[in-house]
Design a protein around this motif. Structure first.
Motif, mmCIF file in Angstrom:
data_model
loop_
_atom_site.group_PDB
_atom_site.id
_atom_site.type_symbol
_atom_site.label_atom_id
_atom_site.label_comp_id
_atom_site.label_asym_id
_atom_site.label_seq_id
_atom_site.Cartn_x
_atom_site.Cartn_y
_atom_site.Cartn_z
ATOM 1 N N GLY A 221 15.126 -3.655 22.726
ATOM 2 C CA GLY A 221 14.579 -4.194 21.232
ATOM 3 C C GLY A 221 14.722 -5.602 21.086
ATOM 4 O O GLY A 221 15.863 -6.090 21.386
ATOM 5 N N LYS A 222 13.878 -6.198 20.164
ATOM 6 C CA LYS A 222 14.308 -7.764 19.996
ATOM 7 C C LYS A 222 15.027 -7.799 18.679
ATOM 8 O O LYS A 222 15.330 -8.978 18.598
ATOM 9 C CB LYS A 222 12.894 -8.294 19.874
ATOM 10 C CG LYS A 222 12.048 -8.164 21.188
ATOM 11 C CD LYS A 222 10.657 -8.989 20.962
ATOM 12 C CE LYS A 222 9.898 -8.917 22.153
ATOM 13 N NZ LYS A 222 8.426 -9.566 22.138
ATOM 14 N N ASN A 223 15.002 -6.719 17.844
ATOM 15 C CA ASN A 223 15.910 -7.055 16.513
ATOM 16 C C ASN A 223 16.202 -5.673 16.050
ATOM 17 O O ASN A 223 15.906 -4.776 16.751
ATOM 18 C CB ASN A 223 14.693 -7.539 15.497
ATOM 19 C CG ASN A 223 13.417 -6.856 15.344
ATOM 20 O OD1 ASN A 223 13.461 -5.662 14.875
ATOM 21 N ND2 ASN A 223 12.445 -7.799 15.751
ATOM 22 N N PRO A 224 17.101 -5.479 15.229
ATOM 23 C CA PRO A 224 17.672 -4.329 14.681
ATOM 24 C C PRO A 224 16.745 -3.365 14.519
ATOM 25 O O PRO A 224 16.829 -2.016 14.721
ATOM 26 C CB PRO A 224 18.579 -4.613 13.591
ATOM 27 C CG PRO A 224 18.808 -6.059 13.735
ATOM 28 C CD PRO A 224 17.639 -6.752 14.228
ATOM 29 N N GLU A 225 15.413 -3.562 13.732
ATOM 30 C CA GLU A 225 14.649 -2.607 13.338
ATOM 31 C C GLU A 225 13.851 -1.856 14.691
ATOM 32 O O GLU A 225 13.522 -0.603 14.681
ATOM 33 C CB GLU A 225 13.565 -3.377 12.292
ATOM 34 C CG GLU A 225 14.097 -3.639 10.988
ATOM 35 C CD GLU A 225 14.816 -5.026 11.039
ATOM 36 O OE1 GLU A 225 14.804 -5.601 11.960
ATOM 37 O OE2 GLU A 225 15.766 -5.031 10.013
ATOM 38 N N GLU A 226 13.731 -3.078 15.664
ATOM 39 C CA GLU A 226 12.739 -2.631 16.966
ATOM 40 C C GLU A 226 13.880 -1.651 17.615
ATOM 41 O O GLU A 226 13.567 -0.791 18.187
ATOM 42 C CB GLU A 226 12.413 -3.875 17.720
ATOM 43 C CG GLU A 226 11.595 -3.299 18.804
ATOM 44 C CD GLU A 226 10.868 -4.588 19.255
ATOM 45 O OE1 GLU A 226 10.856 -4.506 20.704
ATOM 46 O OE2 GLU A 226 10.731 -5.314 18.805
ATOM 47 N N LYS A 227 15.133 -1.998 17.623
ATOM 48 C CA LYS A 227 16.095 -1.033 18.289
ATOM 49 C C LYS A 227 16.237 0.385 17.830
ATOM 50 O O LYS A 227 16.145 1.344 18.500
ATOM 51 C CB LYS A 227 17.484 -1.912 18.322
ATOM 52 C CG LYS A 227 17.562 -3.201 19.232
ATOM 53 C CD LYS A 227 18.821 -3.803 19.054
ATOM 54 C CE LYS A 227 18.933 -5.201 19.339
ATOM 55 N NZ LYS A 227 18.858 -5.315 20.895
#
Length: 292
Positions: A221-227
Protein backbone atom coordinates in the motif's frame (compact mmCIF):
# COMPACT_ATOMS: atom_id res chain seq x y z
CA UNK A 1 -34.81 -31.49 5.02
CA UNK A 2 -36.44 -30.22 8.21
CA UNK A 3 -34.06 -28.91 10.85
CA UNK A 4 -34.77 -28.80 14.57
CA UNK A 5 -32.86 -27.91 17.70
CA UNK A 6 -33.81 -31.08 19.59
CA UNK A 7 -31.11 -32.93 21.51
CA UNK A 8 -30.06 -36.45 20.64
CA UNK A 9 -29.00 -36.94 24.22
CA UNK A 10 -25.79 -38.63 25.38
CA UNK A 11 -22.77 -38.44 23.13
CA UNK A 12 -20.06 -40.95 24.01
CA UNK A 13 -16.42 -41.00 23.10
CA UNK A 14 -14.87 -43.97 21.32
CA UNK A 15 -15.74 -46.74 23.76
CA UNK A 16 -15.75 -50.09 21.99
CA UNK A 17 -19.11 -51.86 21.99
CA UNK A 18 -17.44 -54.93 23.50
CA UNK A 19 -15.47 -53.06 26.16
CA UNK A 20 -16.56 -53.05 29.82
CA UNK A 21 -19.17 -50.33 30.31
CA UNK A 22 -17.85 -47.10 31.78
CA UNK A 23 -20.55 -47.23 34.48
CA UNK A 24 -18.54 -49.96 36.21
CA UNK A 25 -21.16 -52.70 35.96
CA UNK A 26 -18.69 -55.16 34.44
CA UNK A 27 -21.11 -55.77 31.54
CA UNK A 28 -20.15 -55.03 27.94
CA UNK A 29 -21.03 -51.47 26.87
CA UNK A 30 -23.31 -52.68 24.05
CA UNK A 31 -25.49 -54.59 26.55
CA UNK A 32 -25.42 -52.03 29.35
CA UNK A 33 -25.61 -48.22 28.87
CA UNK A 34 -25.56 -48.03 25.06
CA UNK A 35 -29.14 -49.27 24.50
CA UNK A 36 -30.48 -46.83 27.11
CA UNK A 37 -28.66 -43.92 25.49
CA UNK A 38 -29.95 -44.78 22.03
CA UNK A 39 -33.49 -45.06 23.37
CA UNK A 40 -33.15 -41.65 25.05
CA UNK A 41 -31.88 -40.14 21.81
CA UNK A 42 -34.68 -41.54 19.68
CA UNK A 43 -37.32 -40.07 21.98
CA UNK A 44 -36.22 -36.63 20.78
CA UNK A 45 -37.26 -37.32 17.19
CA UNK A 46 -40.77 -36.59 16.01
CA UNK A 47 -42.56 -38.46 13.26
CA UNK A 48 -42.89 -36.58 9.99
CA UNK A 49 -44.91 -37.39 6.87
CA UNK A 50 -43.30 -39.78 4.43
CA UNK A 51 -40.65 -38.02 2.35
CA UNK A 52 -39.84 -35.41 5.00
CA UNK A 53 -36.68 -36.45 6.85
CA UNK A 54 -35.93 -34.70 10.11
CA UNK A 55 -32.38 -33.44 10.50
CA UNK A 56 -31.50 -32.72 14.10
CA UNK A 57 -28.65 -30.69 15.49
CA UNK A 58 -26.70 -33.05 17.72
CA UNK A 59 -26.24 -31.90 21.30
CA UNK A 60 -24.30 -33.44 24.17
CA UNK A 61 -25.97 -34.60 27.37
CA UNK A 62 -25.04 -31.23 28.85
CA UNK A 63 -26.67 -29.42 25.92
CA UNK A 64 -23.71 -28.02 23.99
CA UNK A 65 -23.57 -28.32 20.18
CA UNK A 66 -21.57 -31.41 19.29
CA UNK A 67 -18.28 -30.09 17.86
CA UNK A 68 -15.24 -32.39 18.22
CA UNK A 69 -12.12 -30.77 19.64
CA UNK A 70 -8.70 -32.04 20.70
CA UNK A 71 -6.41 -30.44 23.27
CA UNK A 72 -2.66 -31.05 22.97
CA UNK A 73 -0.48 -31.12 26.08
CA UNK A 74 3.27 -31.54 26.42
CA UNK A 75 4.20 -33.98 29.21
CA UNK A 76 7.22 -33.11 31.35
CA UNK A 77 6.69 -35.74 34.05
CA UNK A 78 4.73 -38.84 33.03
CA UNK A 79 4.92 -40.49 36.44
CA UNK A 80 3.69 -37.28 38.04
CA UNK A 81 0.82 -37.12 35.55
CA UNK A 82 -0.26 -40.69 36.23
CA UNK A 83 -0.06 -40.08 39.96
CA UNK A 84 -2.27 -36.99 39.79
CA UNK A 85 -4.80 -38.69 37.50
CA UNK A 86 -5.04 -41.66 39.85
CA UNK A 87 -5.80 -39.30 42.72
CA UNK A 88 -8.78 -37.77 40.91
CA UNK A 89 -12.02 -39.62 41.64
CA UNK A 90 -13.61 -38.32 38.43
CA UNK A 91 -11.03 -40.18 36.32
CA UNK A 92 -11.63 -43.76 35.14
CA UNK A 93 -9.22 -45.88 33.13
CA UNK A 94 -9.99 -48.07 30.13
CA UNK A 95 -8.43 -51.49 30.69
CA UNK A 96 -8.32 -52.34 26.99
CA UNK A 97 -6.45 -49.39 25.46
CA UNK A 98 -5.01 -47.63 28.53
CA UNK A 99 -6.84 -44.40 27.80
CA UNK A 100 -8.62 -42.57 30.59
CA UNK A 101 -11.95 -40.80 30.89
CA UNK A 102 -12.89 -37.69 32.85
CA UNK A 103 -16.47 -38.01 34.07
CA UNK A 104 -18.91 -35.30 35.11
CA UNK A 105 -18.77 -36.18 38.80
CA UNK A 106 -16.73 -35.80 42.01
CA UNK A 107 -14.10 -33.08 41.50
CA UNK A 108 -15.48 -32.22 38.06
CA UNK A 109 -19.03 -31.47 39.30
CA UNK A 110 -18.41 -27.73 39.35
CA UNK A 111 -16.29 -27.20 36.25
CA UNK A 112 -18.55 -24.43 34.95
CA UNK A 113 -20.69 -26.03 32.25
CA UNK A 114 -23.93 -24.20 31.42
CA UNK A 115 -25.94 -27.29 32.37
CA UNK A 116 -25.04 -28.03 35.97
CA UNK A 117 -24.43 -31.51 37.33
CA UNK A 118 -27.76 -31.71 39.17
CA UNK A 119 -29.69 -30.74 36.01
CA UNK A 120 -28.57 -33.79 34.01
CA UNK A 121 -31.13 -36.65 34.02
CA UNK A 122 -29.94 -39.44 36.30
CA UNK A 123 -30.45 -42.09 33.60
CA UNK A 124 -27.73 -40.46 31.47
CA UNK A 125 -24.93 -40.88 33.99
CA UNK A 126 -22.05 -41.44 33.85
CA UNK A 127 -21.45 -38.47 31.53
CA UNK A 128 -18.01 -38.61 29.94
CA UNK A 129 -16.52 -35.14 29.47
CA UNK A 130 -13.25 -36.13 27.84
CA UNK A 131 -11.02 -39.02 26.82
CA UNK A 132 -7.27 -38.75 27.31
CA UNK A 133 -4.51 -40.67 25.56
CA UNK A 134 -0.80 -40.48 26.33
CA UNK A 135 1.30 -40.59 23.16
CA UNK A 136 5.00 -41.58 23.28
CA UNK A 137 5.22 -40.57 26.95
CA UNK A 138 5.63 -36.97 25.84
CA UNK A 139 2.24 -35.81 24.58
CA UNK A 140 -1.26 -35.98 26.02
CA UNK A 141 -4.25 -35.75 23.69
CA UNK A 142 -7.54 -34.84 25.33
CA UNK A 143 -10.58 -35.41 23.10
CA UNK A 144 -13.91 -33.72 23.84
CA UNK A 145 -17.35 -33.39 22.28
CA UNK A 146 -17.87 -29.65 22.65
CA UNK A 147 -15.94 -26.38 22.70
CA UNK A 148 -17.52 -25.39 26.01
CA UNK A 149 -16.27 -28.56 27.66
CA UNK A 150 -12.78 -27.87 26.30
CA UNK A 151 -12.63 -24.43 27.90
CA UNK A 152 -13.81 -25.83 31.22
CA UNK A 153 -11.39 -28.76 31.16
CA UNK A 154 -8.37 -26.55 30.38
CA UNK A 155 -9.01 -24.66 33.61
CA UNK A 156 -9.87 -27.86 35.49
CA UNK A 157 -6.61 -29.64 34.61
CA UNK A 158 -4.60 -26.52 35.35
CA UNK A 159 -6.17 -26.46 38.80
CA UNK A 160 -5.44 -30.10 39.63
CA UNK A 161 -2.23 -30.86 37.72
CA UNK A 162 0.93 -28.76 38.10
CA UNK A 163 2.33 -26.91 35.10
CA UNK A 164 5.62 -28.61 35.88
CA UNK A 165 3.90 -31.87 34.86
CA UNK A 166 1.92 -30.88 31.73
CA UNK A 167 1.26 -27.74 29.71
CA UNK A 168 -1.26 -27.16 26.95
CA UNK A 169 0.23 -26.05 23.63
CA UNK A 170 -2.32 -26.44 20.80
CA UNK A 171 -5.99 -26.97 20.01
CA UNK A 172 -7.53 -28.73 17.01
CA UNK A 173 -11.15 -27.95 16.14
CA UNK A 174 -13.83 -29.39 13.87
CA UNK A 175 -15.65 -26.24 12.80
CA UNK A 176 -19.02 -27.61 11.78
CA UNK A 177 -22.24 -28.43 13.61
CA UNK A 178 -23.21 -32.07 13.31
CA UNK A 179 -26.69 -33.06 12.13
CA UNK A 180 -28.26 -36.50 11.94
CA UNK A 181 -31.56 -38.23 11.43
CA UNK A 182 -33.03 -41.11 13.40
CA UNK A 183 -31.32 -43.69 11.20
CA UNK A 184 -27.72 -42.54 11.24
CA UNK A 185 -26.96 -40.66 14.44
CA UNK A 186 -25.43 -43.72 16.14
CA UNK A 187 -22.79 -43.86 13.41
CA UNK A 188 -21.66 -40.33 14.23
CA UNK A 189 -20.87 -41.42 17.79
CA UNK A 190 -18.11 -43.68 16.51
CA UNK A 191 -15.96 -40.86 15.19
CA UNK A 192 -12.23 -41.59 15.06
CA UNK A 193 -10.44 -38.58 16.54
CA UNK A 194 -7.03 -39.79 15.36
CA UNK A 195 -8.28 -39.83 11.78
CA UNK A 196 -10.25 -36.60 12.10
CA UNK A 197 -7.27 -34.72 13.54
CA UNK A 198 -4.53 -36.34 11.47
CA UNK A 199 -2.09 -33.70 10.20
CA UNK A 200 -2.99 -34.36 6.58
CA UNK A 201 -6.65 -33.62 7.31
CA UNK A 202 -6.04 -30.31 9.09
CA UNK A 203 -5.06 -26.77 8.24
CA UNK A 204 -2.28 -26.00 10.73
CA UNK A 205 -2.24 -22.32 11.56
CA UNK A 206 1.08 -20.59 12.23
CA UNK A 207 0.38 -17.12 13.72
CA UNK A 208 3.86 -15.85 12.89
CA UNK A 209 3.50 -16.88 9.26
CA UNK A 210 0.04 -15.30 9.07
CA UNK A 211 1.38 -12.04 10.50
CA UNK A 212 4.22 -12.09 7.96
CA UNK A 213 1.68 -12.40 5.15
CA UNK A 214 -0.24 -9.40 6.48
CA UNK A 215 2.95 -7.36 6.75
CA UNK A 216 3.85 -8.17 3.14
CA UNK A 217 0.36 -7.15 2.08
CA UNK A 218 0.56 -3.84 3.97
CA UNK A 219 3.90 -3.09 2.35
CA UNK A 220 2.17 -2.95 -1.04
CA UNK A 221 0.00 0.00 0.00
CA UNK A 222 1.12 3.55 -0.78
CA UNK A 223 -0.75 5.22 2.08
CA UNK A 224 -2.67 4.23 5.24
CA UNK A 225 -6.03 4.13 3.42
CA UNK A 226 -4.71 1.87 0.68
CA UNK A 227 -2.97 -0.39 3.21
CA UNK A 228 -6.23 -0.79 5.14
CA UNK A 229 -8.17 -1.46 1.94
CA UNK A 230 -5.73 -4.22 0.95
CA UNK A 231 -6.02 -5.92 4.33
CA UNK A 232 -9.83 -5.71 4.28
CA UNK A 233 -10.05 -7.05 0.74
CA UNK A 234 -7.82 -9.98 1.66
CA UNK A 235 -9.87 -10.66 4.80
CA UNK A 236 -13.09 -10.82 2.77
CA UNK A 237 -11.66 -13.75 0.81
CA UNK A 238 -10.71 -15.78 3.86
CA UNK A 239 -12.81 -18.84 4.71
CA UNK A 240 -12.90 -20.90 7.88
CA UNK A 241 -11.29 -24.29 7.33
CA UNK A 242 -13.29 -27.34 8.38
CA UNK A 243 -10.51 -28.72 10.59
CA UNK A 244 -7.86 -26.45 12.10
CA UNK A 245 -4.99 -26.74 14.54
CA UNK A 246 -3.55 -23.67 16.18
CA UNK A 247 -1.34 -22.77 19.17
CA UNK A 248 -2.83 -21.26 22.29
CA UNK A 249 -1.13 -19.16 24.96
CA UNK A 250 -3.30 -19.92 27.95
CA UNK A 251 -0.57 -19.30 30.51
CA UNK A 252 0.17 -15.83 29.14
CA UNK A 253 -3.30 -14.71 27.98
CA UNK A 254 -5.69 -16.57 30.25
CA UNK A 255 -8.75 -18.58 29.26
CA UNK A 256 -10.63 -15.63 27.73
CA UNK A 257 -8.61 -15.68 24.50
CA UNK A 258 -9.25 -19.39 23.89
CA UNK A 259 -12.91 -18.99 24.85
CA UNK A 260 -13.28 -16.13 22.38
CA UNK A 261 -11.59 -18.04 19.54
CA UNK A 262 -13.85 -21.04 20.03
CA UNK A 263 -17.04 -18.97 20.33
CA UNK A 264 -16.11 -17.18 17.10
CA UNK A 265 -15.81 -20.53 15.32
CA UNK A 266 -19.10 -21.71 16.82
CA UNK A 267 -20.87 -18.58 15.57
CA UNK A 268 -19.53 -19.16 12.05
CA UNK A 269 -20.51 -22.83 12.18
CA UNK A 270 -24.02 -21.88 13.22
CA UNK A 271 -24.40 -19.48 10.27
CA UNK A 272 -23.28 -22.23 7.91
CA UNK A 273 -25.65 -24.75 9.50
CA UNK A 274 -28.48 -22.25 9.03
CA UNK A 275 -27.76 -22.22 5.30
CA UNK A 276 -25.51 -19.15 5.03
CA UNK A 277 -22.74 -21.13 3.37
CA UNK A 278 -20.91 -18.04 2.07
CA UNK A 279 -20.76 -16.38 5.48
CA UNK A 280 -17.11 -15.54 6.23
CA UNK A 281 -15.03 -14.62 9.28
CA UNK A 282 -14.99 -11.07 7.89
CA UNK A 283 -18.80 -10.99 7.86
CA UNK A 284 -18.92 -12.12 11.47
CA UNK A 285 -16.24 -9.63 12.53
CA UNK A 286 -18.28 -6.84 10.94
CA UNK A 287 -21.41 -8.00 12.71
CA UNK A 288 -19.60 -7.99 16.04
CA UNK A 289 -18.07 -4.56 15.39
CA UNK A 290 -21.51 -3.09 14.72
CA UNK A 291 -22.53 -3.89 18.29
CA UNK A 292 -19.83 -1.67 19.73
Amino acid sequence: MIKSYNSIGGIRLKIGRNEPCICGSGIKYKKCCLPNELLYGKKNFKQYPKGQAQETLIMTTTQEPYMPIRLYYTIFDKDGLLNRLNQLQCVMWSIKNQSFFINYEKEAKKIGLSVKYNAVPKELFPVILAEGNIENDECLHLDLRSFERAVCLVEFLDRYISRRIIKITHVATYNEFQSADINNFEKIWNIDYDELFADENMVIIDPELEWEKIQNLIAKGKNPEEKLALVCENSKKQRMSLVEKFPIYYYEEGIERLDGCLKFRMALAFEHWEGNENYTPFDLAQKIAEKF
